[in-house]
Design an enzyme around this catalytic site. Structure first.
Site, PDB file in Angstrom:
ATOM      1  N   ARG A  36       0.390  74.789  23.183  1.00 59.08           N
ATOM      2  CA  ARG A  36       0.595  76.236  23.363  1.00 59.08           C
ATOM      3  C   ARG A  36       0.574  76.631  24.841  1.00 59.08           C
ATOM      4  O   ARG A  36       1.282  77.561  25.239  1.00 59.08           O
ATOM      5  CB  ARG A  36      -0.463  77.019  22.589  1.00 59.08           C
ATOM      6  CG  ARG A  36      -0.153  77.009  21.116  1.00 59.08           C
ATOM      7  CD  ARG A  36      -1.090  77.875  20.336  1.00 59.08           C
ATOM      8  NE  ARG A  36      -0.544  78.107  19.012  1.00 59.08           N
ATOM      9  CZ  ARG A  36      -1.244  78.511  17.966  1.00 59.08           C
ATOM     10  NH1 ARG A  36      -2.534  78.753  18.105  1.00 59.08           N
ATOM     11  NH2 ARG A  36      -0.674  78.701  16.816  1.00 59.08           N
ATOM     12  N   LYS A 202       1.423  77.185  -2.935  1.00 60.70           N
ATOM     13  CA  LYS A 202       1.296  78.234  -3.945  1.00 60.70           C
ATOM     14  C   LYS A 202       2.378  79.296  -3.895  1.00 60.70           C
ATOM     15  O   LYS A 202       2.817  79.701  -2.829  1.00 60.70           O
ATOM     16  CB  LYS A 202      -0.048  78.955  -3.729  1.00 60.70           C
ATOM     17  CG  LYS A 202      -1.247  78.078  -3.917  1.00 60.70           C
ATOM     18  CD  LYS A 202      -2.435  78.970  -4.129  1.00 60.70           C
ATOM     19  CE  LYS A 202      -3.676  78.460  -3.415  1.00 60.70           C
ATOM     20  NZ  LYS A 202      -4.458  79.578  -2.877  1.00 60.70           N
ATOM     21  N   GLY A 352       2.965  76.933   9.417  1.00 63.07           N
ATOM     22  CA  GLY A 352       2.113  75.981  10.129  1.00 63.07           C
ATOM     23  C   GLY A 352       2.244  74.561   9.609  1.00 63.07           C
ATOM     24  O   GLY A 352       2.489  73.614  10.371  1.00 63.07           O
ATOM     25  N   GLY A 375       1.269  82.427  10.522  1.00 64.71           N
ATOM     26  CA  GLY A 375       1.268  83.707   9.805  1.00 64.71           C
ATOM     27  C   GLY A 375       2.385  84.630  10.271  1.00 64.71           C
ATOM     28  O   GLY A 375       3.031  85.298   9.465  1.00 64.71           O
TER      29      GLY A 375
END
Ligand code: ADP
Ligand code: MG
Length: 395
Positions: A36, A202, A352, A375
């Protein structure tokens, strides 16, 4: 709305506030992966080259009490950034006050300063995370212009992104601009055919993404653990596979809405328990009652490869199987290969674990764009407006 980019700003002699994403993994005070920090370099270097004064902000982890501060200081990041830039980085161990203001006042063109972890402001009233109006205004008062390069926090309205942007002329940094162009571009005005591949654990994590991409894409290929909730909705036996009983009705609705667009796996790699060591079977359709599906099967890989042919835009979120176990990585590898073979397409990974899978499996270079935000990229794929993006000045 088209957003300003850092190249649209006049930076010479300016105090340039830059929100970067230095939220790197740390262990015992050491940075374990500096990706990052590396990713933020082009924007920082550009501001330096243009003769601006760089004043950097970032959060690191969560800070709830005074005791959290020792582990969450940005000091090690200043040191690593200085090595990577080959240039001194002045670290100010404060998020406000005289020392910070005086150090900024004495900065020369091309010099770099890093402010302490913005979330130190969360200890007393969550001022950073709740976008306290006074804090955003104060931080904005420290500079002349603002560059937001922190896509990973763009789905949150915090003082250090939205707060500052609300008070100053602002622009996207290079990293942020890339995310807006690729993810925003794919979702809003894709080149067609547009194929989405959705997997992961999910259905419940991905409802918004499935709904939005069913609207926008020409085809939606489903894999991963969420497959079995769709199977259950179709009345197909799933053995002991992962299923979300309370999402079966929703899956029925999505199947109806999706029609021919929504394509489910036709075979499944199964085993007795959640382990890499058991006997592996492949089943078409019905899964035996003592077996669980942990990956898509070879016929599905073939089917998905065929469905991807000719695609001009591909968005992929969610591994096709439990890729962390070598016996159940083939589906994810197969999809990576199929995407790698598309020479005419813009190919994008969001999420991710999906990004980690593509990198671990050696396909990082084969995609047009791998999103840096977990996210944030999911919410962008859901078609939601990201406050960190929308607060950037329009062109
Ligand atoms: P992302 O982070 O890219 O959005 P998710 O977090 O939704 O992706 O999903 C990743 C996880 O899904 C992985 O850890 C993977 O092991 C798991 N997964 C994929 N297929 C299955 C399956 N058939 N059964 C259980 N878990 C699965
Ligand atoms: Mg995940």
């Amino acid at each position: 709305m088209v957003k300003k980019v850092v190249t649209d700003l006049d930076l010479k002699d300016k105090k340039v506030l830059v929100r970067a994403d230095f939220n790197v993994p740390m262990k015992d005070g050491e940075i374990t992966n500096d990706n990052r920090i590396q990713a933020a370099l082009p924007t920082i270097q550009y501001v330096i080259e243009q003769g601006g004064k760089v004043i950097l902000f970032s959060h690191l982890g969560k800070v709830k009490t005074e005791d959290d501060k020792a582990d969450k200081t940005l000091r090690p990041i200043a040191e690593r950034l200085s090595e990577l830039l080959g240039k001194e980085v002045t670290f100010v161990p404060e998020t406000r006050g005289k020392e910070l203001e005086d150090t900024i006042a004495s900065l020369k063109n091309g010099e770099v300063l890093l402010v302490e972890n913005t979330r130190f402001e969360d200890i007393d009233g969550k001022k950073e995370s709740k976008n306290d109006a006074e804090l955003g205004k104060y931080w904005a008062s420290l500079g002349d212009v603002f560059v937001n390069d922190a896509f990973g926090t763009a789905h949150r309205a915090h003082a250090s992104n939205v707060g500052i942007a609300s008070n100053l002329e602002s622009a996207a940094g290079f990293l942020m601009d890339k995310e807006i162009k690729f993810i925003g571009g794919a979702v809003d005005e894709p080149q067609r055919p547009f194929v989405a591949i959705l997997g992961g654990a999910k259905v419940s994590d991905k409802i918004g993404v499935i709904e939005n991409l069913l609207d926008k894409a020409d085809k939606v290929l489903i894999g991963g653990g969420m497959t079995y909730t769709f199977y259950a909705a179709k009345g197909i036996e799933i053995g002991t596979s992962l299923v979300e009983e309370d999402k079966i009705e929703l899956a029925k609705t999505l199947l109806e809405k999706g029609g021919d667009k929504l394509i489910l796996p036709i075979d499944t790699k199964t085993t007795h328990e959640f382990s890499n060591d058991g006997v592996i079977e492949v089943h078409e359709g019905v899964i035996p009652s003592d077996q669980m599906g942990l990956d898509i099967g070879p016929k599905t890989i073939e089917l998905f490869t065929k469905e991807l042919q000719g695609a001009k835009t591909v968005v992929w979120n969610g591994p096709m199987g439990v890729f962390e176990m070598t016996n159940f990585a083939n589906g994810t590898i197969g999809v990576c290969e199929a995407i790698a073979n598309l020479t005419e397409a813009t190919t994008i990974i969001g999420g991710g674990d999906s990004a980690a899978a593509a990198m671990e499996l050696g396909f990082a270079d084969q995609f047009t764009h791998i999103s840096t935000g977990g996210g944030a990229s999911l919410e962008y794929l859901e078609g939601k407006e990201l406050p960190g993006v929308s607060s950037i000045s329009n062109k």
